[in-house]
Design a protein around this motif. Structure first.
Motif, mmCIF file in Angstrom:
data_model
loop_
_atom_site.group_PDB
_atom_site.id
_atom_site.type_symbol
_atom_site.label_atom_id
_atom_site.label_comp_id
_atom_site.label_asym_id
_atom_site.label_seq_id
_atom_site.Cartn_x
_atom_site.Cartn_y
_atom_site.Cartn_z
ATOM 1 N N HIS A 179 48.210 -127.684 -54.960
ATOM 2 C CA HIS A 179 48.131 -126.464 -55.417
ATOM 3 C C HIS A 179 47.356 -126.150 -56.225
ATOM 4 N N GLU A 233 59.215 -128.278 -52.370
ATOM 5 C CA GLU A 233 57.738 -127.822 -52.183
ATOM 6 C C GLU A 233 57.383 -126.539 -53.177
ATOM 7 N N LEU A 234 56.282 -126.429 -53.390
ATOM 8 C CA LEU A 234 56.035 -125.112 -54.218
ATOM 9 C C LEU A 234 56.022 -123.964 -53.176
ATOM 10 N N SER A 235 56.652 -122.737 -53.449
ATOM 11 C CA SER A 235 56.416 -121.490 -52.511
ATOM 12 C C SER A 235 55.936 -120.394 -53.337
ATOM 13 N N ASP A 236 55.644 -119.444 -52.910
ATOM 14 C CA ASP A 236 55.209 -118.143 -53.563
ATOM 15 C C ASP A 236 55.969 -117.993 -54.585
ATOM 16 N N LEU A 252 68.154 -119.909 -47.379
ATOM 17 C CA LEU A 252 67.053 -119.463 -46.111
ATOM 18 C C LEU A 252 67.852 -119.703 -44.786
ATOM 19 N N THR A 286 63.155 -118.136 -56.926
ATOM 20 C CA THR A 286 61.780 -117.825 -57.501
ATOM 21 C C THR A 286 62.111 -117.424 -58.971
ATOM 22 N N THR A 315 50.052 -123.366 -61.499
ATOM 23 C CA THR A 315 51.587 -124.110 -61.554
ATOM 24 C C THR A 315 51.687 -125.038 -62.361
ATOM 25 N N GLU A 341 65.700 -121.438 -51.624
ATOM 26 C CA GLU A 341 64.525 -121.057 -52.482
ATOM 27 C C GLU A 341 64.925 -120.403 -53.778
ATOM 28 N N VAL A 384 60.054 -122.465 -56.059
ATOM 29 C CA VAL A 384 60.528 -123.493 -55.166
ATOM 30 C C VAL A 384 61.122 -123.248 -54.174
ATOM 31 N N LYS A 385 60.833 -124.072 -53.132
ATOM 32 C CA LYS A 385 61.811 -124.073 -52.056
ATOM 33 C C LYS A 385 61.931 -125.557 -51.588
#
Ligand SMILES: Cc1cc2nc3c(=O)[nH]c(=O)nc-3n(C[C@H](O)[C@H](O)[C@H](O)COP(=O)(O)OP(=O)(O)OC[C@H]3O[C@@H](n4cnc5c(N)ncnc54)[C@H](O)[C@@H]3O)c2cc1C
Lengths: 256, 327
Positions: free
Chosen positions: B34, B125-128, A220, B149, B3, B147, B131-132
């Protein structure tokens, strides 16, 4: 013994780095052969010098990365393959492993070796990903290799100690740079390297999976690492500075 | 679907590694935030005591795979076992503590599942849909925000990135059936050499004393041991000394070696090359002893003692003993 060594061109981590708007700016003239790969090349050379055989180096990279392939040839590798990639294409470990897996699919060899990680990303995934894609037995983090008849005995550094593992052929091993001091190419080696055969292939020439290779992970942005501030420096009589710091560790830093 | 996080619990000599509990604690937090679940998996030749002990650390479920094959440190059985577990549990995130053992299989496991892997994360951290997080790159000079996915995403986490939180639960313990055929065993273990279990685990140590090339002889190593013993510290070394054979290679701290994050790190006769610093820069308090006032390690040391270690260490050890005894 036929060894293939996968090598990579990486930016010299000792060179100054800058981040601009999340992008990493590095001096492109200070690219080097990944130190862990250099150790893998050295080890393959030592083994084939002793027991006979051939070392071929394989590199994925842009036109400019050819200099690094030449470096390995100047060290003594017999042949090279340059899998030419566009400078703009980005791959992660998975992508590199996919391209390499497509390259190796129809090759014959005793061992493939790689550096245990790349000095820039420190990811350390490509080797074992490639092994799994090719369904090869593998060992990572080798700190010593010895030929033992048909197999290799690999000394690997584990968490609490060293492990001796017999790795049958064909197999894959990833090398630490704790195992040797890679040779510096001699002038003769450099001259000879210019005449050594280098195959150049396009990624699109490789089988299906390679042309689909990309990245499963995304960078990113790059960020500055918060620098540690230099603290206090104590100079003077050993007894005095020792006493002072010992007290400060207790009263100021609260760590004892 | 919510998740599911799954933490691999690494065990050494029958003891759970603190670094694994750090990762589990973080996964518990994320599951709570989450609304997912956070399970733990133990894979070992003997799991019963370990599974019970794990209850203290709050997983929502505990899975075990037990087989004598895991007594030997071989990657193929562990790879096959984890692959089976992932099929059964269907987690969306599989997290490991970053150790030599997990580094050995992380890539292969991701390739086996055609999934993404993010190794050596310093935070996550969890992301959409994935993980990011962050991971140090370029010998830890730079942080890369990354990140991935897909499901599952495999990650490994640097030791010291999170705190261990105790939280007793009463999760169900499920044993996953697993049989390993010797035909799958493409690698044969010969032996484990120099595995030492009696010393303080560097990854987990509260204090670390690290020796560098300045420590030249038996007398120097004696001083290092004494200093470590006063502080109840783990002993580490720079590559210059592990390469020279003065210290066991498993004690190397740095880009190639271990990452330590103690409260107190003392570097003795170490110059502070970036590859060494990559493994210790997250220590809370850094003390450096070096006779060269311009050694780069002083740029990152909270307390720098300029002097010959052979002259500084004896009074330093004495003073520390005094400070300790006054407590
Ligand atoms: C790809 C790669 C990966 C690497 N990975 C690692 C790694 O994981 N870990 C690691 O440590 N290194 C690693 N290195 C090596 C690293 O670059 C340095 O060479 C190494 O850390 C130097 O160790 P040192 O500080 O002990 O020795 P030196 O750099 O030789 O420093 C010794 C210091 O001791 C001081 N000194 C000497 N005598 C005394 C005395 N009597 N009293 C006080 N001070 C004294 C000197 O002033 C000097 O500063 C790696 C290198 C590469 C290229």
């Amino acid at each position: 013994m036929k060894f293939y060594v996968c090598i990579k061109q990486v930016p010299d981590v000792n060179a100054p780095l800058q981040i601009k708007e999340g992008h990493l700016i590095q001096d492109s003239d200070r690219n080097i052969l990944n130190a862990y790969d250099a150790s893998a090349v050295e080890e393959a050379l030592v083994l084939t010098e002793k027991h006979g055989g051939e070392v071929e180096v394989v590199l994925i990279g842009s036109e400019k990365a050819k200099e690094t392939l030449r470096k390995a040839l100047a060290m003594g590798a017999h042949k090279g393959t340059h899998i030419l990639s566009d400078a703009d294409e980005t791959y992660d470990s998975y992508g590199y492993a996919q391209i390499l897996a497509a390259f190796f699919k129809d090759k014959e060899y005793d061992y493939i070796s790689c550096g245990k990680q790349s000095q820039d990303t420190d990811a350390g995934l490509t080797g074992s990903m490639l092994a799994e894609m090719l369904n090869l037995p593998y060992t990572t983090n080798a700190v010593g290799l010895v030929a033992n008849g048909e197999s290799l005995v690999v000394k690997r550094q584990g968490d609490t100690g060293q492990e001796m593992i017999e790795l049958p052929s064909p197999g894959l091993v990833t090398c630490s740079n704790d195992m040797n001091d890679p040779r510096i190419p001699s002038l003769k080696g450099i001259m000879q390297s210019k005449r050594k055969p280098v195959d150049t292939i396009a990624i699109s020439d490789l089988s299906g999976s390679a042309s689909e290779a990309g990245a499963k992970t995304t960078i990113l942005a790059y960020e500055e690492k918060p620098e540690r501030e230099p603290g206090k420096k104590f100079e003077g009589e050993p007894e005095d500075i020792a006493r002072e710091v010992a007290r400060l560790l207790d009263t100021e830093a609260n760590v004892i | 679907m919510s998740t599911q996080l799954l933490t691999y619990i690494s065990v050494n000599d029958g003891k759970i590694k603190r670094s694994s509990l750090e990762v589990l604690s973080r996964c518990n937090q994320l599951a709570e935030k989450h609304g997912g679940t956070s399970a733990a998996i133990v894979i070992s030749d003997s799991v019963s005591g370990i599974a019970d002990e794990l209850k203290q650390y709050g997983p929502s479920a505990i899975y075990t795979i037990e087989d004598p094959i895991f007594k030997n440190h071989l990657n193929t059985p562990l790879l096959r076992a984890m692959s089976k577990a992932v099929e059964e549990i269907q987690p969306s995130v599989v997290a490991f503590a970053s150790t030599e053992g997990s580094k050995d299989i992380l890539g292969a496991l991701a390739a086996n599942k055609k999934a993404a892997a993010l190794p050596d994360m310093s935070e996550f951290e969890l992301s959409d849909g994935g993980v990011k997080g962050k991971r140090p790159v370029m010998a830890s000079k730079i942080i890369s925000a990354v990140e991935a996915t897909g499901s599952p995403v495999f990650i490994s986490v640097r030791s010291g990135s999170y705190d261990v939180a105790e939280n007793e639960t009463n999760p169900e313990i499920t044993s996953i059936p697993f049989s390993f055929s010797d035909d799958d065993l493409k690698i044969t273990l010969r032996e484990i050499i120099s595995a030492s279990s009696d010393r303080i685990d560097l990854n987990e140590a509260e204090a670390v004393v690290a020796a560098g090339r300045g420590v030249k002889d038996e007398e120097g190593r004696e001083l290092i041991s004494e200093l470590a013993s006063v502080l109840n510290a783990g002993i580490g070394a720079s590559r210059a000394l592990t390469e020279a054979g003065a210290y066991d290679p498993s004690l190397q701290i740095g880009q190639t070696g271990k990452v330590v994050s103690p409260q107190l790190y003392i570097g003795v006769g170490i110059s502070g090359a970036i590859q060494h610093v990559a493994g210790m820069a997250n220590s809370k308090v850094v003390v450096a002893i070096n006779k060269d006032p311009d050694a780069p390690i002083f740029d990152i040391a909270d307390y720098g003692l300029v002097g010959d270690l052979y002259k500084v260490l004896p009074p330093f050890i004495e003073e520390l003993k005094k400070v300790k005894s006054e407590k």
